[in-house]
Design a protein around this motif. Structure first.
Motif, short mmCIF file in Angstrom:
data_model
loop_
_atom_site.label_atom_id
_atom_site.label_comp_id
_atom_site.label_asym_id
_atom_site.label_seq_id
_atom_site.Cartn_x
_atom_site.Cartn_y
_atom_site.Cartn_z
N ARG A 122 10.88 -28.03 5.04
CA ARG A 122 10.57 -28.05 3.61
C ARG A 122 9.22 -27.35 3.42
NH1 ARG A 122 13.02 -31.61 -0.02
NH2 ARG A 122 11.04 -31.92 -1.06
N VAL A 123 9.24 -26.33 2.59
CA VAL A 123 8.09 -25.42 2.53
C VAL A 123 7.69 -25.19 1.07
CG1 VAL A 123 7.20 -23.18 3.26
CG2 VAL A 123 9.05 -24.25 4.56
N LEU A 124 6.40 -25.25 0.82
CA LEU A 124 5.88 -24.95 -0.52
C LEU A 124 4.99 -23.71 -0.45
CD1 LEU A 124 5.21 -25.64 -3.53
CD2 LEU A 124 3.36 -27.09 -2.66
N VAL A 125 5.28 -22.74 -1.30
CA VAL A 125 4.41 -21.57 -1.45
C VAL A 125 3.55 -21.81 -2.68
CG1 VAL A 125 4.35 -19.13 -2.11
CG2 VAL A 125 5.93 -19.91 -0.33
N ILE A 126 2.24 -21.72 -2.51
CA ILE A 126 1.35 -21.81 -3.67
C ILE A 126 0.84 -20.40 -3.96
CG2 ILE A 126 -0.81 -22.76 -4.56
CD1 ILE A 126 -0.35 -25.25 -2.90
N ASP A 127 1.18 -19.92 -5.14
CA ASP A 127 0.77 -18.57 -5.53
C ASP A 127 -0.61 -18.67 -6.18
OD1 ASP A 127 0.54 -15.99 -6.35
OD2 ASP A 127 2.47 -15.89 -7.40
N LEU A 128 -1.59 -18.13 -5.49
CA LEU A 128 -2.96 -18.23 -5.99
C LEU A 128 -3.51 -16.87 -6.43
CD1 LEU A 128 -4.50 -20.88 -6.23
CD2 LEU A 128 -5.71 -20.33 -4.13
N ASP A 129 -2.60 -15.92 -6.61
CA ASP A 129 -3.00 -14.59 -7.05
C ASP A 129 -2.54 -14.41 -8.49
OD1 ASP A 129 -3.40 -11.92 -7.56
OD2 ASP A 129 -2.73 -11.25 -5.58
N PRO A 130 -3.48 -14.11 -9.41
CA PRO A 130 -3.11 -13.94 -10.82
C PRO A 130 -1.98 -12.92 -11.03
CG PRO A 130 -5.50 -13.90 -10.57
CD PRO A 130 -4.93 -13.95 -9.18
N GLN A 131 -1.83 -12.01 -10.09
CA GLN A 131 -0.73 -11.03 -10.22
C GLN A 131 0.63 -11.71 -10.13
OE1 GLN A 131 -1.00 -7.37 -9.54
NE2 GLN A 131 -3.20 -7.21 -9.24
N GLY A 132 0.69 -12.87 -9.51
CA GLY A 132 1.95 -13.61 -9.43
C GLY A 132 3.02 -12.92 -8.59
N ASN A 133 2.61 -12.10 -7.63
CA ASN A 133 3.62 -11.37 -6.85
C ASN A 133 4.48 -12.28 -5.98
OD1 ASN A 133 2.66 -8.99 -7.89
ND2 ASN A 133 1.36 -8.50 -6.14
N GLY A 187 20.96 -35.65 3.72
CA GLY A 187 20.68 -34.77 2.60
C GLY A 187 20.93 -33.31 2.94
N PRO A 188 20.61 -32.47 1.98
CA PRO A 188 20.99 -31.06 2.09
C PRO A 188 20.33 -30.33 3.25
CG PRO A 188 19.60 -31.49 0.17
CD PRO A 188 19.97 -32.81 0.75
N ARG A 189 19.24 -30.89 3.81
CA ARG A 189 18.58 -30.16 4.88
C ARG A 189 19.43 -30.07 6.13
NH1 ARG A 189 12.51 -31.41 5.90
NH2 ARG A 189 13.12 -33.57 6.03
N ALA A 190 20.48 -30.90 6.22
CA ALA A 190 21.31 -30.89 7.42
C ALA A 190 22.22 -29.68 7.49
CB ALA A 190 22.14 -32.15 7.48
N ALA A 191 22.23 -28.88 6.46
CA ALA A 191 23.15 -27.74 6.46
C ALA A 191 22.74 -26.67 7.46
CB ALA A 191 23.20 -27.15 5.06
N GLU A 192 23.59 -25.68 7.61
CA GLU A 192 23.33 -24.57 8.55
C GLU A 192 21.99 -23.90 8.25
OE1 GLU A 192 27.20 -24.36 8.02
OE2 GLU A 192 26.42 -25.60 9.66
N VAL A 201 17.13 -20.22 -1.63
CA VAL A 201 16.67 -20.76 -0.34
C VAL A 201 16.40 -22.26 -0.49
CG1 VAL A 201 15.05 -20.55 1.58
CG2 VAL A 201 15.59 -18.54 0.20
N GLU A 202 17.28 -23.04 0.09
CA GLU A 202 17.13 -24.48 -0.02
C GLU A 202 15.90 -24.95 0.78
OE1 GLU A 202 20.95 -26.31 0.41
OE2 GLU A 202 19.89 -28.10 1.09
N GLY A 203 15.20 -25.91 0.26
CA GLY A 203 14.04 -26.44 0.97
C GLY A 203 12.77 -25.64 0.71
N LEU A 204 12.89 -24.56 -0.09
CA LEU A 204 11.72 -23.74 -0.39
C LEU A 204 11.32 -23.95 -1.85
CD1 LEU A 204 9.69 -21.59 0.52
CD2 LEU A 204 11.40 -19.83 0.03
#
Ligand SMILES: Nc1ncnc2c1ncn2[C@@H]1O[C@H](COP(=O)(O)OP(=O)(O)O)[C@@H](O)[C@H]1O
Ligand SMILES: [Mg+2]
Length: 353
Positions: free
Chosen positions: A106-117, A17-22, A153-156
């Motif tokens: 493979r990384v997940l960012v969870i935005d828990l700030d109402p500002q949504g920055n 899959g795509p994760r094998a890329a550079e 950013v793939e995988g993010l």
């Protein structure tokens, strides 16, 4: 949430899959504005601490040589917290996450700030109608219904926050299992992930408590300025409380010095003081104050894609490398002693409240 050991292995190893890329795949090819050259470091801006003064990152930083980074056996969940605003929580969340993803994690960012920055910085749409982390916490939607892939950013991936989240602190109060709603949502998320980073609001309310219950590792960004340690005692006490009552895995694993300007004595004094309190937790790499880092969010980008060769980019790559390597340290048991001993904690609490 993924927890099988089969995913262990170097991030840059060929995988189907795509994760094998550079490692550098996904970096946007051009400057945000045609004709504007963003490939060089800003020439001697007033507030751009030259690389090398802010820490140890060097031109050989990871990512450009495809250096393999180990991937964790289980998903590592980081709570990026500090109840002070403006210390670099969001900046650290998105740039560490992008650095790890650029190495094939493979990384997940969870935005828990109402500002949504964090959502903004990752180029994720988060206007009021977008399904968001509010729906997960309050309406019991599943994470898979709201997670969006990050362009560039793939995988993010990102679980966005909308302005609805501003009311969630109050709405949570009357809900069942109000402290563990995020934790439950993460546990039932089936996508394979190496890392989850939760960007907390600048408070210690129920949103931050949800993050502390859901995570195992607290990452505290500390800005190298005069009141750096102020309020830290309170955060540490909350971590202890949550650990004692709700989440025995929780510990402060990582402290990152941000906005470091090696030209000032104050910054090095603060860094020294933080390192003396938190010998094992502070990363060797500190993040320099950099114009490129502060510019990137207005283009909906992390500094990793906005200016991959800047000091800010290299130092976040280096910090991410330390984080990845620490996760596989043979001495790392996941069962940590308190981040500081009680005497020190007393000292911090007294000196900084
Ligand atoms: N290393 C850095 N150099 C320059 N500016 C920075 C740096 N880190 C953060 N900033 C800027 O400082 C401000 C506060 O950072 P942010 O990450 O939003 O803090 P928090 O999430 O803790 O409130 C933002 O405008 C951000 O762009
Ligand atoms: Mg923030």
């Amino acid at each position: 949430m993924r927890s099988d050991a089969n995913f262990a292995g170097p991030m840059a190893d060929p995988v189907p899959g795509p994760r094998a890329a550079e490692p550098n795949r996904g970096v946007s090819p051009g400057p945000p504005y045609p004709g504007e050259d963003v490939s060089r470091e800003t020439p001697a801006p007033m507030d751009d601490a030259p690389i090398g003064q802010g820490g140890q990152p060097s031109a050989t930083a990871v990512g450009r040589r495809g250096e393999a980074l180990p991937r964790p056996e289980r998903t590592r969940v980081f709570v990026v917290a500090n109840q002070k605003g403006g210390v670099g929580k969001t900046t650290t969340t998105v740039n560490v996450a992008a650095s790890l993803a650029l190495h094939g994690a493979r990384v997940l960012v969870i935005d828990l700030d109402p500002q949504g920055n964090a959502s903004t910085a990752l180029g994720i749409d988060h206007h009021a109608e977008v399904p968001s982390i509010y729906d997960v916490l309050i309406e019991s939607k599943s994470l898979s219904e709201i997670v969006q892939p990050v362009p560039d950013v793939e995988g993010l991936f990102c679980a966005p926050a909308t302005i609805d989240l501003a009311g969630a602190e109050i709405e949570l109060v009357s809900l069942v299992a109000r402290e563990s709603r995020l934790s439950r949502a993460i546990e039932s998320y089936e996508q394979p992930l190496d890392y989850i980073l939760i960007d907390c609001p600048p408070s210690l309310g129920l949103l931050t408590v949800n993050a502390l219950v859901a995570g195992a590792e607290v990452l505290i960004p500390i800005q190298c300025e005069y009141y750096a340690l102020e309020g830290l005692g309170q955060l540490l006490r909350n971590v202890e409380l949550v650990r004692g009552h709700l989440n025995p895995k929780l510990h402060v694993s990582t402290i990152l010095l941000t906005m470091y300007d090696g030209r000032t004595r104050l910054a090095s004094q603060v860094a020294e003081e933080v390192r003396s309190h938190f010998t094992n937790e502070v990363l060797r790499t500190s993040i320099p104050r950099s114009v490129r880092i502060s510019e990137a969010p207005s283009y909906g980008q992390t500094v990793l894609t906005y200016d991959p060769n800047s000091s800010g980019s290299l130092s976040y790559l280096e910090a991410a490398k330390e984080i990845a390597l620490r996760g596989v340290d043979v001495n790392y048991t996941g069962q940590h002693a308190p981040a500081i001993n009680p005497q020190e904690q007393q000292h911090i609490s007294e000196g900084t409240q």
